[in-house]
Design an enzyme around this catalytic site. Structure first.
Site, mmCIF file in Angstrom:
data_model
loop_
_atom_site.group_PDB
_atom_site.id
_atom_site.type_symbol
_atom_site.label_atom_id
_atom_site.label_comp_id
_atom_site.label_asym_id
_atom_site.label_seq_id
_atom_site.Cartn_x
_atom_site.Cartn_y
_atom_site.Cartn_z
ATOM 1 C CB THR B 141 -0.944 0.063 1.218
ATOM 2 O OG1 THR B 141 -0.162 -0.120 2.381
ATOM 3 C CG2 THR B 141 -1.994 -1.001 1.152
ATOM 4 N N GLY B 180 4.330 -2.873 7.890
ATOM 5 C CA GLY B 180 4.800 -3.411 9.167
ATOM 6 C C GLY B 180 6.219 -3.938 9.057
ATOM 7 C CD GLU B 432 -4.827 -9.437 4.238
ATOM 8 O OE1 GLU B 432 -5.118 -9.765 3.077
ATOM 9 O OE2 GLU B 432 -3.659 -9.198 4.612
#
Lengths: 675, 675
Positions: B141, B180, B432
């Protein structure tokens, strides 16, 4: 720097507003003078480094509380420097947007001393508190008792010999808990304890109890005091909610608050004159909470509306197009799925502000009646305020988090501005009367109105008139919604009739259920809950309809009235739709009417689409207060998000703290890489 | 210390269970060996000081990330010390209950290298990653693109001369964001970038991109990398979600993942063989999320059930009494308002676990079919997994926060254990596949099934058979719920028929709407959303019914089957009730049936009341993992709450940090008090 697409998008959307935004800012905040003063106070806060948004987050708990103390001091300094009134200082406290360690000193301790202290007590303690030479808190709830105040376990037992109260925590669960300002700062606490004389228990009364020495801030012997620790979701981070236990701790007899009940030197308990006046302050507090719910939700709506205007995602055909930029992706706010979630939230915000106004004026006329000994409106106003508190704070807490979800991934960044807002707001669903428990009070009241309706129909109170129609059950059950065309749903009388019918049916059902032999009242609390929300929704819808009528009479632009009417309609119809089962269950609304209802909601959303940016601008939230990268007034969302990240302490070094201690051993656990 | 009333209350409630709890623990976790191993792994974590619950909260952001690094290292050490398998290490990671900086290295970077890297790449990079000699993250993203991956703005342009990819952030919004492990720890990133050769854009592909030097952890020139800052509600606190921008940053051509698409030395792009296999991993991930939703909600339900069992408030008559203690206040769990909120949450937890099992077995049979080239079940399994992901993660996020509210005031203490759970869970509604967007996929699939039904009814897939009935609209519209008595609602075929009818009506309505001339698909996304949840609820209800049948065949105690059947019924009926308008709107359910439905739900709640503590015990959550003062297995809620507060850093000193700096000046601003 070149203007970003996001800035252009928000400016373009803003330019589309069909009404003068200032009209609604005046509707919300009052005269131009008031608006200007409000903005001045806001900039006092936003220009002060102590209240910088950059240094508020990511602190340890110890640092957080320390910052809360620093903010408290600075607030008092500003009050002096700028000669603020008490009211203006409270407005500044709102703009600081943190619960402060001195917050309850100002909003609970001081008012209660003046309201419940005798004249001498007010004269002695009042100025000390006003000048914060002592700092107080209000200690009611205990580990074991929150909602049920009658069972508090802290006692104040009169020792006639010493003329003292012995304050004592009789059990482990008697520990006072959750008390704002108690954990770190307070010197005194207003303790609710059961008053006992010669073994006789007179129930809970208020006592001014010294907690920490004014000399060195150490707790007095017999007082075990501390902080209860962090709260959920990072909320209430700057305030020192605390606990305290007392071990046979003596205080002077005169420290009992004696405006109403009194205890004399010879241990005589003098009962308070029976008074329902105490309800007044509860009503006032809850009417504030109704407006507060509106302003809270308005803030989230502002952020979400601006961000979804500048966020573009997917090149897909939509019926609402950005014709100026056909090559760009679709603005997220143009998706019906977003409109159907966001626009009703804007409408709810305005509806709750209207209901807050209504509550305020009901409170004021009730107060002047009470002054003349007329208590006729008290019960209804109290019931309405309980019900609205429950319904509105639920709407707001749910809606704020919905706004975050509407914003997608970036909504979960702290910098969206929702995190702080929601985490601190959500306990409002529990405090000042748990939202589920409160609904029983409204329901009980309405049941009583049914009785009144059967005996003295003209005595039924204004917002409960609909119960009269339920007396003739046959006629009532034959009632049907009169909508024939899609536009019939826009008639206020049609909308209000629907709310009335639903609430009427539920109160009738509850009355029947309550009369069953052997029925236990607590077994009906689900039914009470349904009824209370139905009634509150009716009150809200009616407040909104009356609000629009009021604005129409105030000579604002006709475009302003038009947009408010659309919001009013959207609020009413969306609210009906959300509980459609209740309206279908007794055939009041037909399947065909469901279809036309949905169609009309879509029509309203289309009609409002050009005005939503103006509608949230009208709330007049300064950027510093919104504290949102995504919802800033200039629309430059991505740039602000980027900038906020760059200022993070963790980014001020090239290699993270912990590299040598942890990362190197991880990389080398199985020997260094051979690349 | 004497046993507290709370401990006695929970023990007494536990003793009332009518079924052997171990039966359901086996149902959830498998054989006794598996249960024992799971408990061993849990105690590895709970016994290790690095994972102490006391030191996790109240840290600054810098300290939080550092602690995440410390936990990562300790996890890898435990793996070695105890010779854990990879699977066992992941179980330990679950019990640590924090998203760790190395989390996505283990669950995304490594699996993707093996799945999408060529054999040579897997051989080269795989062991480096397995031994964490490099640490990777997965960077998809960007600031400007989350859901719409086709519009990613990071590019990888082939430089034929140097045989390199030039990785470049073409715009400001091309900045990778939310990744992350990127903010502090990673040395490599798996970057999704649009592959460009000779100006031709081949769309997004994966590249292994060095980020930080293995020598000194400094970012390479051309790489601007950092942490994106704190997340909402205190969630994701130990993980370093990061951003990165590339400035014409070269990497070797071989760093493109080449199992499917390939680029040769001479710049030739070789298309991947068309494959729907990629859907497989998405299905697997989402089926994990269905089980995860069940376990998450189960955890909150455990806490709320235990605490409301020991919390007593108000002496009021209830139909369910604690006859052993008539003088004590009522246990909160005995109020119908609490039961009607809490018990359906327990039922939902079990339902989602059943659906997780179902999804898992559907995935497995699909996989073996795919191996044989049979893709017939792929579309349905994919659609179901999307729909269930949306419905179940929504149920869980909503339900966890409802559990907190059910607990009243103390629920808002961090020590309730809900804060950490919910704050970290709630973004699952967005990642998700955004829960709102996902619903369109399910809806599209069902629309296709209608077409199939008109041409090849026998080819309609197993969970969509109900669409066949909608073809004959006249007969379909005449369908009515067959319930005559309250107990008819307990018949599984009656329940499933209701779910089928509702979903069938909504798919029919959608099909008609979609055929309107000029209709734009995105205008129907509200209708898609309604349909998708209706379908998912049907799948859930069917999974539960089949789950009960499966347990019945496994030879467990008949009491166990009885309690599961009750839960199954409560799930189905509560779910129907929550959308009653949908069932009433076409007269499928009658008003009288609404009444009997509510009655049956009350009956089920009464029947389950003795078993709820056993039902949550069966989830087998260790205390350390629950990390809840209020929900500990011994029931000693108030004592644990007190103890947790005493351990707070802020309480380790008698006078708070900030006294001299801030409190003294506040007290003395107007001169010291003269008392």
């Amino acid at each position: 720097m070149a203007q970003t697409q996001q800035v252009k998008d928000l400016a373009a959307a803003r330019a589309k507003s069909t009404f003068p935004v200032i009209d609604l800012t005046r509707y919300i905040h009052g005269s131009d003078d008031k608006i200007a003063r409000r903005r001045q106070l806001a900039s006092l806060i936003s220009n002060d480094p102590v209240f910088s948004n950059d240094t508020r987050v990511g602190l340890s708990r110890v640092q957080d509380v320390k910052q809360g103390l620093a903010m408290s001091l600075r607030l008092y300094q500003l009050k002096e420097e700028h000669n603020l009134t008490h009211e203006e200082m409270l407005t500044c406290m709102d703009f600081i947007d943190e619960l402060l360690p001195v917050g309850l000193h100002e909003t609970a301790f001081i008012p209660i001393i003046y309201a419940q202290g005798s004249d001498e007590q007010a004269k002695y303690w009042g100025p000390l508190a006003d000048k914060h030479q002592i700092i107080g808190c209000y200690a009611q709830t205990e580990l074991g008792h929150g909602s049920n105040l009658s069972q508090l376990e802290t006692t104040a037992t009169l020792d006639r010999d010493t003329d003292q109260w012995i304050i004592h925590s009789t059990t482990f669960t008697a520990s006072k808990w959750w008390i704002g300002g108690l954990g770190a700062i307070c010197t005194h606490a207003l303790i609710q304890a059961r008053l006992i004389i010669d073994g006789k228990d007179y129930g809970a009364h208020g006592f001014i109890v010294p907690i920490r020495s004014l000399k060195d801030h150490r707790p007095f012997p017999g007082v075990k005091v501390g902080d209860i620790g962090p709260k959920s979701y990072g909320g209430f981070s700057k305030i020192d909610n605390g606990f305290v236990r007392f071990e046979n701790y003596p205080i002077p007899r005169e420290n009992m608050l004696m405006r109403f009940a009194k205890v004399t030197r010879d241990g005589q308990y003098i009962k308070p004159p029976h008074s329902k006046l105490a309800y007044g302050s509860m009503v006032l507090l809850r009417s504030h909470m109704v407006r507060g719910a509106g302003m809270t939700l308005a803030r989230a709506a502002t952020i979400a509306t601006r961000y979804t205007t500048v966020r573009r995602q997917f090149n897909v055909p939509t019926s609402r197009k950005d014709t100026a930029n056909p090559a760009l992706e679709t603005q997220v706010i143009n998706y019906p799925m977003v409109q159907s979630r966001l626009f009703p939230i804007i409408a709810q915000s305005y509806a709750m502000l209207a209901a807050g106004n209504k509550m305020r004026s009901m409170y004021e006329s009730m107060l002047s009646e009470l002054m003349q000994g007329d208590i006729s409106s008290l019960a209804e106003v109290h019931a309405i305020s309980s019900g609205l508190k429950s319904t509105c704070t639920t709407f707001a807490a749910t809606g704020v988090e919905d706004c975050r979800k509407i914003m997608g991934g970036h909504g979960y960044s702290y910098f969206s501005g929702i995190s702080h807002l929601w985490s601190t707001y959500v306990p409002s669903n529990t405090y000042e009367g748990d939202n589920f428990l409160l609904t029983q009070q409204s329901a009980r009241y309405l049941l009583k109105q049914i009785k009144v309706a059967t005996t003295d129909p003209e005595k039924v109170t204004p917002f409960s008139k609909y119960v009269i129609k339920t007396i003739d059950q046959e006629a009532f059950q034959a009632e049907r919604c009169s909508v024939e065309t899609v536009n019939d749903w826009l008639r206020p009388e049609v909308q209000l009739a629907a709310f009335e019918h639903r609430a009427g049916r539920l109160v009738g059902d509850l009355a029947i259920a309550a009369m069953q032999p052997g029925m236990v009242w607590s077994d009906l609390n689900l039914e009470c809950w349904r009824l209370c929300h139905a009634h509150s929704q009716y009150v809200l819808a009616r407040s909104v309809v009356e609000g629009v009528a009021g604005v129409r009479d105030q000579g604002v632009a006709k475009e302003t009235v038009r947009v408010l009417k659309r919001l009013s309609d959207l609020f009413a119809l969306h609210t009906i739709q959300a509980s459609l089962g209740d309206y279908l269950e007794d055939y009041y609304v037909s399947p065909a009417q469901c279809q036309s209802l949905r169609q009309q909601i879509k029509n309203l959303q289309d009609a409002l689409a050009d005005d939503v940016v103006g509608l949230v601008d009208a709330f007049d939230f300064p950027d510093h207060y919104l504290n949102s990268a995504l919802g800033a007034a200039d629309g430059n969302a991505y740039q602000h998000l980027w900038d906020a990240a760059q200022r993070e302490p963790i980014n001020q070094v090239e290699v993270v703290d912990g590299y040598k201690e942890y990362i190197v051993p991880i990389l080398n656990q199985h020997g260094a890489a051979k690349l």
